[in-house]
Write a protein that holds these residues in place. Sequence first.
Motif, PDB file in Angstrom:
ATOM      1  N   LYS A   1      34.621  56.215  65.113  1.00 14.02           N
ATOM      2  CA  LYS A   1      34.883  57.141  64.185  1.00 14.02           C
ATOM      3  C   LYS A   1      35.664  56.936  62.901  1.00 14.02           C
ATOM      4  CE  LYS A   1      34.045  60.962  67.375  1.00 14.02           C
ATOM      5  NZ  LYS A   1      34.448  62.139  68.151  1.00 14.02           N
ATOM      6  N   GLU A   2      36.749  56.181  63.232  1.00 10.94           N
ATOM      7  CA  GLU A   2      37.348  55.788  62.117  1.00 10.94           C
ATOM      8  C   GLU A   2      36.908  54.732  61.202  1.00 10.94           C
ATOM      9  OE1 GLU A   2      41.500  54.234  62.984  1.00 10.94           O
ATOM     10  OE2 GLU A   2      41.864  55.684  64.256  1.00 10.94           O
ATOM     11  N   ALA A   3      35.719  54.089  61.822  1.00  8.73           N
ATOM     12  CA  ALA A   3      35.003  53.200  60.981  1.00  8.73           C
ATOM     13  C   ALA A   3      33.778  53.872  60.289  1.00  8.73           C
ATOM     14  CB  ALA A   3      34.464  51.995  61.691  1.00  8.73           C
ATOM     15  N   GLY A   4      33.689  55.280  60.328  1.00  8.64           N
ATOM     16  CA  GLY A   4      32.821  56.011  59.608  1.00  8.64           C
ATOM     17  C   GLY A   4      31.562  55.984  60.257  1.00  8.64           C
ATOM     18  N   ARG A   5      31.548  56.110  61.799  1.00  9.85           N
ATOM     19  CA  ARG A   5      30.208  56.172  62.377  1.00  9.85           C
ATOM     20  C   ARG A   5      30.539  57.686  63.001  1.00  9.85           C
ATOM     21  NH1 ARG A   5      26.167  52.200  60.879  1.00  9.85           N
ATOM     22  NH2 ARG A   5      27.437  51.015  59.735  1.00  9.85           N
ATOM     23  N   GLN A   6      29.300  58.110  63.178  1.00 10.87           N
ATOM     24  CA  GLN A   6      29.322  59.405  63.887  1.00 10.87           C
ATOM     25  C   GLN A   6      28.770  59.365  65.512  1.00 10.87           C
ATOM     26  OE1 GLN A   6      27.509  62.722  61.582  1.00 10.87           O
ATOM     27  NE2 GLN A   6      26.848  61.253  60.102  1.00 10.87           N
ATOM     28  N   VAL A   7      29.380  60.016  66.410  1.00  9.79           N
ATOM     29  CA  VAL A   7      29.089  59.959  67.753  1.00  9.79           C
ATOM     30  C   VAL A   7      28.808  61.473  67.881  1.00  9.79           C
ATOM     31  CG1 VAL A   7      29.633  59.514  70.179  1.00  9.79           C
ATOM     32  CG2 VAL A   7      30.219  57.919  68.400  1.00  9.79           C
ATOM     33  N   HIS A   8      27.397  61.779  68.344  1.00  6.20           N
ATOM     34  CA  HIS A   8      27.243  63.196  68.378  1.00  6.20           C
ATOM     35  C   HIS A   8      27.048  63.566  69.933  1.00  6.20           C
ATOM     36  CE1 HIS A   8      26.486  63.541  64.224  1.00  6.20           C
ATOM     37  NE2 HIS A   8      25.196  62.678  64.374  1.00  6.20           N
ATOM     38  N   ALA A   9      26.982  62.338  70.802  1.00  2.09           N
ATOM     39  CA  ALA A   9      26.729  62.521  72.283  1.00  2.09           C
ATOM     40  C   ALA A   9      27.094  61.409  72.962  1.00  2.09           C
ATOM     41  CB  ALA A   9      25.508  62.937  72.555  1.00  2.09           C
ATOM     42  N   THR A  10      27.474  61.417  74.149  1.00  2.00           N
ATOM     43  CA  THR A  10      27.834  60.376  75.153  1.00  2.00           C
ATOM     44  C   THR A  10      27.019  60.480  76.467  1.00  2.00           C
ATOM     45  OG1 THR A  10      29.499  61.561  76.275  1.00  2.00           O
ATOM     46  CG2 THR A  10      30.085  60.208  74.165  1.00  2.00           C
ATOM     47  N   ASP A  11      26.678  59.303  77.035  1.00  6.49           N
ATOM     48  CA  ASP A  11      25.990  59.388  78.260  1.00  6.49           C
ATOM     49  C   ASP A  11      26.415  58.128  78.962  1.00  6.49           C
ATOM     50  OD1 ASP A  11      24.240  59.966  80.456  1.00  6.49           O
ATOM     51  OD2 ASP A  11      22.347  59.654  79.013  1.00  6.49           O
ATOM     52  N   SER A  12      26.435  58.165  80.262  1.00  2.00           N
ATOM     53  CA  SER A  12      26.708  57.069  81.192  1.00  2.00           C
ATOM     54  C   SER A  12      25.900  56.670  82.244  1.00  2.00           C
ATOM     55  CB  SER A  12      28.267  57.293  81.328  1.00  2.00           C
ATOM     56  OG  SER A  12      28.769  56.341  82.496  1.00  2.00           O
ATOM     57  N   LEU A  13      25.613  55.561  82.657  1.00  4.37           N
ATOM     58  CA  LEU A  13      24.906  55.235  83.797  1.00  4.37           C
ATOM     59  C   LEU A  13      26.011  54.490  84.850  1.00  4.37           C
ATOM     60  CD1 LEU A  13      22.883  54.721  81.288  1.00  4.37           C
ATOM     61  CD2 LEU A  13      21.449  54.037  83.127  1.00  4.37           C
ATOM     62  N   VAL A  14      27.183  54.593  84.534  1.00  2.00           N
ATOM     63  CA  VAL A  14      28.176  53.795  85.519  1.00  2.00           C
ATOM     64  C   VAL A  14      28.388  54.432  86.835  1.00  2.00           C
ATOM     65  CG1 VAL A  14      30.570  53.760  85.697  1.00  2.00           C
ATOM     66  CG2 VAL A  14      29.937  53.668  83.488  1.00  2.00           C
ATOM     67  N   GLU A  15      27.507  55.675  86.888  1.00  2.00           N
ATOM     68  CA  GLU A  15      27.718  56.044  88.512  1.00  2.00           C
ATOM     69  C   GLU A  15      26.617  55.268  89.513  1.00  2.00           C
ATOM     70  OE1 GLU A  15      24.237  58.061  86.045  1.00  2.00           O
ATOM     71  OE2 GLU A  15      26.255  57.871  85.874  1.00  2.00           O
ATOM     72  N   TYR A  16      25.996  54.268  88.919  1.00  2.00           N
ATOM     73  CA  TYR A  16      25.102  53.405  89.488  1.00  2.00           C
ATOM     74  C   TYR A  16      25.852  52.407  90.286  1.00  2.00           C
ATOM     75  CZ  TYR A  16      20.507  54.925  88.007  1.00  2.00           C
ATOM     76  OH  TYR A  16      19.253  55.559  87.852  1.00  2.00           O
ATOM     77  N   VAL A  17      27.390  52.190  89.861  1.00  2.00           N
ATOM     78  CA  VAL A  17      28.217  51.414  90.502  1.00  2.00           C
ATOM     79  C   VAL A  17      28.299  51.568  91.874  1.00  2.00           C
ATOM     80  CG1 VAL A  17      30.626  50.540  90.730  1.00  2.00           C
ATOM     81  CG2 VAL A  17      29.274  50.554  88.398  1.00  2.00           C
TER      82      VAL A  17
END
Length: 331
Positions: free
Chosen positions: A134-150
């Motif tokens: 975000k500081e670099a000027g990029r927009q994050v509108h949503a997050t998603d994760s597949l970490v639960e597969y661990v």
Amino acid sequence: MNQGMTANIDCSVPAKLGKSVQNANCVVMVPPKEFGFNAETAADNEFQHQVSLDANAVKTQAMSEFRSMVAGLRRAGVQVVEFDYPIDVQETPDAVFPNNWFSTTLDGTFYTFPMACSNRQREVRPHALIESLKEAGRQVHATDSLVEYVDQGAFLESTGVMVKDHINKTIYAALSQRCEREALEDYAKRIGYHRVVSFQTALPSGHPIYHTNVMMAIGEHFAVICSEVIPEYERRFVVKSLANTKQVIDISLEQVNQFCGNILQLETVNGDKVIAMSQSAYNAFSPAQRQQLSTHGKLLPFDVSTIENIGGGSVRCMLGEVFLPTRVNSL
């Protein structure tokens, strides 16, 4: 930004809003301040080598290679977000390879992935990296994760194991213990990619390639692949699939060992194409292959021999592509 987290962000040139579908014009790089031989990953990464150098000397050399690469990419016009992190009690010797734990999409979604080794799972720091982006000027509108597969003992190490043809919404993946089919297909559905081309590989040892991006790279109009490590019954299908829309450059296993498959086409902020690779890879490509590649972008070779030799990964592994949209008033 989270306490203790820093990001060295190159804002010298504004990022264009209209970037290529296939190529990112911004990358995340992580300084190798804890870099060293990772015994955990060496169990299935045959490209790693132990050396007799003192640990501090290894880190110094790796950091010098990293700094030169960051500077070279910025000179070429690629935006680099240098993502730093606080040193914890438990080290993360492979943090210099961030492309394995996150990825981003054009719609502004930030994904995190299940890493196979415990000391690599500690690299996953989504909140801090999102703040840096975000500081670099990029927009994050949503997050998603597949970490639960661990928790299921299933792993999917992002663009290490998935080589994406974004234009044709196709993912190519060599199956291994770091690339589980169910997680792979789940991720493809999440991002709306209608086609997954998964296949087996075998090195002379009989073991599979640990990461697809060691033997394969896809650019806008070309693909590099070591077809000889794919079993014959799958090889023709994979190569034909690539050849439908790409110029295919086939490399040998010897060239794979010099990281000719571990290259990445990028776009500069002015829209020019460049292809980042190691000096080892550049030297190992034949003159004819270098000529073929140069028609798809300026070749940018970087000497990362210490990182390659000890870490078992090269230039592409050091680059986390950023496809996130740019804030209009960001720079």
